[in-house]
Design a protein around this motif. Sequence first.
Motif, PDB file in Angstrom:
ATOM      1  N   LEU A 182      42.901  40.877  40.470  1.00  0.00           N
ATOM      2  CA  LEU A 182      43.816  39.865  39.933  1.00  0.00           C
ATOM      3  C   LEU A 182      45.269  40.242  40.212  1.00  0.00           C
ATOM      4  O   LEU A 182      45.695  41.355  39.908  1.00  0.00           O
ATOM      5  N   GLY A 183      46.004  39.298  40.791  1.00  0.00           N
ATOM      6  CA  GLY A 183      47.376  39.614  41.195  1.00  0.00           C
ATOM      7  C   GLY A 183      47.371  40.647  42.290  1.00  0.00           C
ATOM      8  O   GLY A 183      48.245  41.518  42.349  1.00  0.00           O
ATOM      9  N   GLY A 184      46.388  40.546  43.186  1.00  0.00           N
ATOM     10  CA  GLY A 184      46.128  41.602  44.177  1.00  0.00           C
ATOM     11  C   GLY A 184      47.163  41.747  45.261  1.00  0.00           C
ATOM     12  O   GLY A 184      47.167  42.747  45.987  1.00  0.00           O
ATOM     13  N   GLY A 185      48.047  40.760  45.427  1.00  0.00           N
ATOM     14  CA  GLY A 185      49.130  40.887  46.397  1.00  0.00           C
ATOM     15  C   GLY A 185      48.641  41.148  47.806  1.00  0.00           C
ATOM     16  O   GLY A 185      47.974  40.315  48.418  1.00  0.00           O
ATOM     17  N   HIS A 186      48.952  42.328  48.302  1.00  0.00           N
ATOM     18  CA  HIS A 186      48.549  42.728  49.659  1.00  0.00           C
ATOM     19  C   HIS A 186      47.046  42.876  49.805  1.00  0.00           C
ATOM     20  O   HIS A 186      46.527  42.832  50.923  1.00  0.00           O
ATOM     21  N   GLY A 187      46.348  43.092  48.692  1.00  0.00           N
ATOM     22  CA  GLY A 187      44.896  43.184  48.750  1.00  0.00           C
ATOM     23  C   GLY A 187      44.340  44.558  49.049  1.00  0.00           C
ATOM     24  O   GLY A 187      43.122  44.726  49.167  1.00  0.00           O
ATOM     25  N   LEU A 188      45.193  45.572  49.128  1.00  0.00           N
ATOM     26  CA  LEU A 188      44.714  46.908  49.519  1.00  0.00           C
ATOM     27  C   LEU A 188      43.760  47.518  48.499  1.00  0.00           C
ATOM     28  O   LEU A 188      42.838  48.242  48.865  1.00  0.00           O
ATOM     29  N   PHE A 189      43.970  47.224  47.213  1.00  0.00           N
ATOM     30  CA  PHE A 189      43.036  47.740  46.209  1.00  0.00           C
ATOM     31  C   PHE A 189      41.656  47.127  46.427  1.00  0.00           C
ATOM     32  O   PHE A 189      40.644  47.839  46.471  1.00  0.00           O
ATOM     33  N   GLY A 190      41.610  45.810  46.546  1.00  0.00           N
ATOM     34  CA  GLY A 190      40.324  45.144  46.751  1.00  0.00           C
ATOM     35  C   GLY A 190      39.649  45.577  48.034  1.00  0.00           C
ATOM     36  O   GLY A 190      38.427  45.801  48.074  1.00  0.00           O
ATOM     37  N   ILE A 191      40.417  45.715  49.105  1.00  0.00           N
ATOM     38  CA  ILE A 191      39.861  46.174  50.381  1.00  0.00           C
ATOM     39  C   ILE A 191      39.306  47.589  50.228  1.00  0.00           C
ATOM     40  O   ILE A 191      38.216  47.905  50.709  1.00  0.00           O
ATOM     41  N   LEU A 200      29.491  45.556  47.693  1.00  0.00           N
ATOM     42  CA  LEU A 200      30.429  44.852  46.823  1.00  0.00           C
ATOM     43  C   LEU A 200      31.101  43.683  47.543  1.00  0.00           C
ATOM     44  O   LEU A 200      31.608  43.827  48.655  1.00  0.00           O
ATOM     45  N   GLU A 201      31.123  42.524  46.879  1.00  0.00           N
ATOM     46  CA  GLU A 201      31.909  41.382  47.333  1.00  0.00           C
ATOM     47  C   GLU A 201      33.176  41.315  46.484  1.00  0.00           C
ATOM     48  O   GLU A 201      33.118  41.463  45.255  1.00  0.00           O
ATOM     49  N   VAL A 202      34.304  41.075  47.149  1.00  0.00           N
ATOM     50  CA  VAL A 202      35.597  41.156  46.468  1.00  0.00           C
ATOM     51  C   VAL A 202      36.392  39.869  46.667  1.00  0.00           C
ATOM     52  O   VAL A 202      36.432  39.312  47.770  1.00  0.00           O
ATOM     53  N   VAL A 203      37.039  39.422  45.586  1.00  0.00           N
ATOM     54  CA  VAL A 203      37.975  38.306  45.636  1.00  0.00           C
ATOM     55  C   VAL A 203      39.366  38.842  45.320  1.00  0.00           C
ATOM     56  O   VAL A 203      39.565  39.496  44.292  1.00  0.00           O
ATOM     57  N   ILE A 204      40.324  38.598  46.220  1.00  0.00           N
ATOM     58  CA  ILE A 204      41.731  38.922  45.958  1.00  0.00           C
ATOM     59  C   ILE A 204      42.385  37.652  45.436  1.00  0.00           C
ATOM     60  O   ILE A 204      42.483  36.659  46.149  1.00  0.00           O
ATOM     61  N   PHE A 205      42.819  37.668  44.187  1.00  0.00           N
ATOM     62  CA  PHE A 205      43.368  36.457  43.550  1.00  0.00           C
ATOM     63  C   PHE A 205      44.858  36.629  43.310  1.00  0.00           C
ATOM     64  O   PHE A 205      45.294  37.587  42.673  1.00  0.00           O
ATOM     65  N   ASP A 206      45.644  35.682  43.835  1.00  0.00           N
ATOM     66  CA  ASP A 206      47.082  35.723  43.581  1.00  0.00           C
ATOM     67  C   ASP A 206      47.654  34.320  43.748  1.00  0.00           C
ATOM     68  O   ASP A 206      46.940  33.394  44.123  1.00  0.00           O
ATOM     69  N   GLN A 207      48.924  34.182  43.468  1.00  0.00           N
ATOM     70  CA  GLN A 207      49.570  32.881  43.510  1.00  0.00           C
ATOM     71  C   GLN A 207      49.631  32.342  44.938  1.00  0.00           C
ATOM     72  O   GLN A 207      49.563  33.117  45.901  1.00  0.00           O
ATOM     73  N   PRO A 208      49.753  31.020  45.087  1.00  0.00           N
ATOM     74  CA  PRO A 208      49.844  30.439  46.427  1.00  0.00           C
ATOM     75  C   PRO A 208      50.998  31.066  47.214  1.00  0.00           C
ATOM     76  O   PRO A 208      52.069  31.329  46.676  1.00  0.00           O
ATOM     77  N   GLY A 209      50.759  31.317  48.473  1.00  0.00           N
ATOM     78  CA  GLY A 209      51.757  31.978  49.301  1.00  0.00           C
ATOM     79  C   GLY A 209      51.457  33.453  49.428  1.00  0.00           C
ATOM     80  O   GLY A 209      51.493  34.014  50.530  1.00  0.00           O
ATOM     81  N   VAL A 210      51.129  34.097  48.323  1.00  0.00           N
ATOM     82  CA  VAL A 210      50.773  35.515  48.356  1.00  0.00           C
ATOM     83  C   VAL A 210      49.336  35.692  48.840  1.00  0.00           C
ATOM     84  O   VAL A 210      49.035  36.619  49.596  1.00  0.00           O
ATOM     85  N   SER A 215      45.208  37.540  52.931  1.00  0.00           N
ATOM     86  CA  SER A 215      44.238  37.222  53.989  1.00  0.00           C
ATOM     87  C   SER A 215      44.575  37.950  55.280  1.00  0.00           C
ATOM     88  O   SER A 215      43.680  38.405  56.004  1.00  0.00           O
ATOM     89  N   ASP A 216      45.866  38.097  55.573  1.00  0.00           N
ATOM     90  CA  ASP A 216      46.274  38.822  56.772  1.00  0.00           C
ATOM     91  C   ASP A 216      45.908  40.306  56.666  1.00  0.00           C
ATOM     92  O   ASP A 216      45.473  40.920  57.651  1.00  0.00           O
ATOM     93  N   TYR A 217      46.082  40.874  55.483  1.00  0.00           N
ATOM     94  CA  TYR A 217      45.700  42.276  55.291  1.00  0.00           C
ATOM     95  C   TYR A 217      44.185  42.436  55.407  1.00  0.00           C
ATOM     96  O   TYR A 217      43.694  43.427  55.973  1.00  0.00           O
ATOM     97  N   ILE A 218      43.456  41.490  54.861  1.00  0.00           N
ATOM     98  CA  ILE A 218      41.989  41.534  54.955  1.00  0.00           C
ATOM     99  C   ILE A 218      41.565  41.530  56.413  1.00  0.00           C
ATOM    100  O   ILE A 218      40.695  42.320  56.832  1.00  0.00           O
ATOM    101  N   GLU A 219      42.199  40.688  57.206  1.00  0.00           N
ATOM    102  CA  GLU A 219      41.872  40.618  58.631  1.00  0.00           C
ATOM    103  C   GLU A 219      42.268  41.905  59.345  1.00  0.00           C
ATOM    104  O   GLU A 219      41.533  42.410  60.196  1.00  0.00           O
TER     105      GLU A 219
END
Length: 350
Positions: A182-191, A200-210, A215-219
């Motif tokens: 939640l509020g994962g931003g860059h997503g590095l924790f979830g990754i 494990l399946e992970v959802v990175i949740f943050d506000q629109p735009g972030v 998604s770019d970090y995930i890629e």
Amino acid sequence: MTSEELGKERLTEAKPPLEDQSRRLWDLVAGFETGQIFLTAFELGVFNLLKEPKTAKQISEELETHPKATEKLLDVLVSIGTLNRIDGLYLTAPNMAPFLIEGELYFARYLKFGLESREKLLNLKAALKEGPKVEGEKHKHQYDRVSIDWIARGTMLGRLQATLKLVRDLPEFKSARKLIDLGGGHGLFGIGFAQENPHLEVVIFDQPGVAEIASDYIERYGAGERVKAMSGDYTKDDIGSGYDIAFEACSFGGNADQARSFYENVARSLNDGGLFISQTFTIDDDRRSPLRNLIWDLKEQISNDGHMHLKTNSEIFRMLREAGLEGEKVIDMSQDLSMPMRLVVARKRA
């Protein structure tokens, strides 16, 4: 002791009547003085100007400051390790330059908050007399790509690694199959969590735009098969369900009503027995430590800017309990990090 007894006492063997606290008191004063000198140098742009070696005279001319006083200020900065001095030339210390020179990848943007704090504390006496501001200045955080990339680089300096290891070692993590950051931003924790648990399946949740940046970090890390980004407001929007773990790292700073809404939303999303793990700043129940958090709490009280509402561990546990989450433990991360953060671990009641 009588005059006769004093006359017989060898002064070299005299027992001090009490433990001298002078050093401790001077250290308290010196901490303020050192901070003032450092922040003044930062505010003047001294470290930017000393990206290349210069004499004190050159710096004084560029800053239009008193030559001798400037030289003495530079000498203090050498003593505290922020500058080097070789053959009369001053230079921002190489190990500090990435943090002190504006434009560098790890530039310490948070020091600008230090300038604001200085003003608050210099007016502390008046604030104590007059009470908190009726309406403080509200912080508006900027979460564009440049800011998110900067946050990600800072996270990689140790906080990410220490957090991943602590969560990875929780017994529930090994059996978890679905996690939301939640509020994962860059997503590095979830990754990172997905890397540590191949099921494990992970959802990175943050506000629109972030979320798009996540998604770019995930890629970039090739994690797209099991890590997805999702956008919305986690205090009120549907964040999904069936999660074994909900994780949040210093993204929430709302008031009590917002916290209640957030925790209730988290509870709804978790499976029975699921864990909520929040990396945050708390205060010990006896309100003796951590010192930096206590100071932060004082600044928030007098400024009323709503930047972060600090709570004691028990206060957070109470709020979690009211939302259907049972606080289980608080893991102190102070030894591994530059800031006194904790992991608050709670479980959804069955």
